[in-house]
Design an enzyme around this catalytic site. Sequence first.
Site, PDB file in Angstrom:
ATOM      1  N   SER A 136      73.976  22.608 -12.255  1.00 23.89           N
ATOM      2  CA  SER A 136      72.602  22.150 -12.050  1.00 23.89           C
ATOM      3  C   SER A 136      72.591  20.644 -11.832  1.00 23.89           C
ATOM      4  CB  SER A 136      71.781  22.485 -13.302  1.00 23.89           C
ATOM      5  OG  SER A 136      70.524  21.842 -13.267  1.00 23.89           O
ATOM      6  N   TYR A 149      70.504  22.002 -22.512  1.00 18.14           N
ATOM      7  CA  TYR A 149      70.646  22.668 -21.210  1.00 18.14           C
ATOM      8  C   TYR A 149      71.471  21.795 -20.259  1.00 18.14           C
ATOM      9  CZ  TYR A 149      69.810  24.636 -16.656  1.00 18.14           C
ATOM     10  OH  TYR A 149      70.008  25.159 -15.388  1.00 18.14           O
TER      11      TYR A 149
HETATM   12  P1  NDP Z   1      66.835  33.708 -13.438  1.00 20.39           P
HETATM   13  O1  NDP Z   1      66.201  33.633 -14.773  1.00 20.39           O
HETATM   14  O2  NDP Z   1      66.039  34.253 -12.305  1.00 20.39           O
HETATM   15  O3  NDP Z   1      68.222  34.520 -13.535  1.00 20.39           O
HETATM   16  C1  NDP Z   1      69.078  34.315 -14.626  1.00 20.39           C
HETATM   17  C2  NDP Z   1      70.087  35.441 -14.668  1.00 20.39           C
HETATM   18  O4  NDP Z   1      70.971  35.210 -15.780  1.00 20.39           O
HETATM   19  C3  NDP Z   1      69.451  36.808 -14.861  1.00 20.39           C
HETATM   20  O5  NDP Z   1      70.045  37.732 -13.968  1.00 20.39           O
HETATM   21  C4  NDP Z   1      69.816  37.163 -16.292  1.00 20.39           C
HETATM   22  O6  NDP Z   1      70.026  38.565 -16.431  1.00 20.39           O
HETATM   23  C5  NDP Z   1      71.149  36.434 -16.463  1.00 20.39           C
HETATM   24  N1  NDP Z   1      71.442  36.245 -17.876  1.00 20.39           N
HETATM   25  C6  NDP Z   1      70.822  35.405 -18.735  1.00 20.39           C
HETATM   26  N2  NDP Z   1      71.284  35.608 -19.982  1.00 20.39           N
HETATM   27  C7  NDP Z   1      72.200  36.614 -19.894  1.00 20.39           C
HETATM   28  C8  NDP Z   1      72.993  37.309 -20.850  1.00 20.39           C
HETATM   29  N3  NDP Z   1      72.969  36.995 -22.169  1.00 20.39           N
HETATM   30  N4  NDP Z   1      73.823  38.292 -20.423  1.00 20.39           N
HETATM   31  C9  NDP Z   1      73.873  38.610 -19.106  1.00 20.39           C
HETATM   32  N5  NDP Z   1      73.147  37.995 -18.161  1.00 20.39           N
HETATM   33  C10 NDP Z   1      72.304  37.018 -18.554  1.00 20.39           C
HETATM   34  O7  NDP Z   1      67.289  32.217 -13.110  1.00 20.39           O
HETATM   35  P2  NDP Z   1      68.110  31.589 -11.876  1.00 20.39           P
HETATM   36  O8  NDP Z   1      68.551  32.617 -10.919  1.00 20.39           O
HETATM   37  O9  NDP Z   1      67.315  30.445 -11.394  1.00 20.39           O
HETATM   38  O10 NDP Z   1      69.362  31.006 -12.655  1.00 20.39           O
HETATM   39  C11 NDP Z   1      70.688  31.301 -12.286  1.00 20.39           C
HETATM   40  C12 NDP Z   1      71.548  30.131 -12.696  1.00 20.39           C
HETATM   41  O11 NDP Z   1      71.136  28.995 -11.955  1.00 20.39           O
HETATM   42  C13 NDP Z   1      71.437  29.751 -14.158  1.00 20.39           C
HETATM   43  O12 NDP Z   1      72.721  29.444 -14.629  1.00 20.39           O
HETATM   44  C14 NDP Z   1      70.549  28.510 -14.141  1.00 20.39           C
HETATM   45  O13 NDP Z   1      70.825  27.670 -15.221  1.00 20.39           O
HETATM   46  C15 NDP Z   1      70.967  27.905 -12.829  1.00 20.39           C
HETATM   47  N6  NDP Z   1      70.042  26.971 -12.189  1.00 20.39           N
HETATM   48  C16 NDP Z   1      68.754  27.333 -11.898  1.00 20.39           C
HETATM   49  C17 NDP Z   1      67.923  26.443 -11.240  1.00 20.39           C
HETATM   50  C18 NDP Z   1      66.508  26.740 -10.932  1.00 20.39           C
HETATM   51  O14 NDP Z   1      65.719  25.795 -10.715  1.00 20.39           O
HETATM   52  N7  NDP Z   1      66.106  28.020 -10.854  1.00 20.39           N
HETATM   53  C19 NDP Z   1      68.411  25.131 -10.791  1.00 20.39           C
HETATM   54  C20 NDP Z   1      69.787  24.871 -11.150  1.00 20.39           C
HETATM   55  C21 NDP Z   1      70.562  25.767 -11.793  1.00 20.39           C
HETATM   56  P3  NDP Z   1      69.406  39.470 -17.613  1.00 20.39           P
HETATM   57  O15 NDP Z   1      68.217  38.726 -18.187  1.00 20.39           O
HETATM   58  O16 NDP Z   1      69.052  40.771 -16.966  1.00 20.39           O
HETATM   59  O17 NDP Z   1      70.532  39.600 -18.568  1.00 20.39           O
HETATM   60  C1  8X3 Z   2      67.471  23.741 -13.350  1.00 20.36           C
HETATM   61  C2  8X3 Z   2      67.001  22.437 -12.760  1.00 20.36           C
HETATM   62  O1  8X3 Z   2      65.709  20.324 -13.252  1.00 20.36           O
HETATM   63  O2  8X3 Z   2      64.923  22.357 -14.286  1.00 20.36           O
HETATM   64  O3  8X3 Z   2      68.818  23.651 -13.666  1.00 20.36           O
HETATM   65  O4  8X3 Z   2      66.916  21.308 -15.085  1.00 20.36           O
HETATM   66  S1  8X3 Z   2      66.119  21.571 -13.923  1.00 20.36           S
END
Ligand code: NDP
Ligand code: 8X3
Length: 250
Positions: A136, A149
Amino acid sequence: MTKTAWITGATSGFGRAAARRFVEGGWQVIASGRRADRLDALRDELGAEHVHVAAFDIRDTDAMSAAIAELPEGFREVDLLVNSAGLALGTGPAQGASLDDWRTMIDTNITALVTLTRALLPALIEQRGAIINVSSTAALYPYMGGNVYGASKAFVSQFSLNLRADLHGTGVRVTTLEPGMAETEFTLVRTHGDQAASDKLYHGANPMTAQDIAETIWWIATLPPHLNINRLEMMPTSQSFAGFQIHRDA
Ligand code: NDP
Ligand code: 8X3
């Protein structure tokens, strides 16, 4: 020869969009996450010959080992690991934060990611494969409420770069992908289910989409094998940087 990607976090957001993109591109996908109904729906949508569902909590090491042991014939040679599963919990300052939330982020974003990566390294080396870790911009730029985070994502970025060093000569490629704001379920999760807060954050901001990220992951994965993207930072055009803050006495 059909290639296989293990994509974590495939029930939502980046992971689900990436699963769709890789199947569209002719790959097989091992789709993991906790919500089995969503994974089953994804398999039904994309075809059981293209998608193997591995429903488990990524923090559960025994369940992870079982999922690896139970990979069916045809899905065992993993060419790519996309570590997308992860979450932020809480937006407030450290001094008021929930220790449970912090531990959940560490267990998921760090411990589970390194555990699955370690387990799949022999297969990835065998395949001269690749790892794409979703970090991120929070790994790079501190902000109020980013505390654990952002620190967990800094770990992911540095782990990725260190993996590059250890995997030197194996042909295995490693990338840390560092996105900024993208509209997924991320903020809903972060706010413990506050849909209004999530909508407010993204409203009018033209954030990146899960498809934008999936397309980037696909691009990284399908570059010629002699090219390695070490790190890739990306943001929506609407997002940039703010300055330092200064507290003044009286
Ligand atoms: P979502 O919440 O849409 O997806 C997160 C995914 O992580 C879900 O599929 C969830 O599956 C899975 N997950 C979370 N906890 C668990 C667990 N204990 N076991 C198995 N799977 C798990 O968020 P994003 O797609 O946005 O996030 C994906 C990645 O990108 C993350 O690592 C996030 O930190 C990162 N990110 C996101 C950004 C954003 O602005 N959206 C920006 C930068 C990075 P389930 O709940 O079904 O288990
Ligand atoms: C997610 C981006 O700016 O919400 O990783 O931390 S921010």
